[in-house]
Design an enzyme around this catalytic site. Sequence first.
Site, mmCIF file in Angstrom:
data_model
loop_
_atom_site.group_PDB
_atom_site.id
_atom_site.type_symbol
_atom_site.label_atom_id
_atom_site.label_comp_id
_atom_site.label_asym_id
_atom_site.label_seq_id
_atom_site.Cartn_x
_atom_site.Cartn_y
_atom_site.Cartn_z
ATOM 1 C CB THR A 97 -0.915 0.008 1.229
ATOM 2 O OG1 THR A 97 -1.778 -1.130 1.167
ATOM 3 C CG2 THR A 97 -1.769 1.277 1.255
ATOM 4 C CE LYS A 172 -5.528 -1.439 1.561
ATOM 5 N NZ LYS A 172 -4.218 -2.108 1.606
ATOM 6 C CE LYS A 240 1.777 2.121 4.442
ATOM 7 N NZ LYS A 240 2.163 0.915 3.666
#
Length: 290
Positions: A97, A172, A240
């Site tokens: 990701t 995502k 994150k």
Amino acid sequence: MAKVAFIGLGVMGFPMAGHLAAGGHEVTVYNRNPARAAAWLGQHQGKSAATPAAAAAGAQFVFTCIGNDNDLYQVILEEGGLLSSMAPGSVLIDHTTASAEAARTIHAAAREKGVFFLDAPVSGGQAGAENGKLTVMVGGDEEAYVRAEAVIALFARAVTYMGVSGSGQLTKMVNQICIAGLVQALSEGIAFAENAGLDAGRVVDVIAKGAAQSWQLENRGKTMIERQFDFGFAVDLMRKDLGICIAEARRNGSDLPVTELTDQFYSEVQQAGGNRYDTSSLITRLNKKK
């Protein structure tokens, strides 16, 4: 069957690479900690390499599942990185990701080498990786996607092409934005039920049969009631990811008030020592279990 390399054997990459080996592919793995690669070889057929470039040499498909943008740039773009050994026509598939900007940068660099690149982040957590039931959202060259889809499907229940380079990462981000809000709402609902003197377990059972039903409710509702937070995707990683979402929102002009607030709540969980708790630990900010 294809010759495959897998770079990064964390909680996700370890089982994902295992599914590729179980599917009959010739798999070479690399991990920064060689002990992790040795552990993988103890469970699966394949071999390990001393460097990412050595693992990728001669591979038709090279998978990465590592930390963040900087890790990707180092492993892929720097001297001696993956692109230095990958053959023209091979496909680099990244399950990290990361930012859409990183995906586009790597895509451009790969194209110069005659290598295809797919940004293919996943959803489904550690359990999804172990059970081969991940959801994979893919951006990049559609020609490469068509070639890689069946290989990726070995560890996925759904593999979907989303569009040009960066589209997988952007999708995502939507996923993480939705999860953050859902987990906070679920935390508030459970805390409210406990304060109201209800049997929170029965409440979760009932509302899971109605419009409040969600994956988070069904899979994390009971564990949140028990204050168990050892179920994979950690708060540090979620922060994150939300940072990536918020930065992208500033670029494209989106307002993310709930996401930004939930990110602050996760920061409070970190400050209380919950860095490695899973994302359902948002409830720890609210009332203590009664």
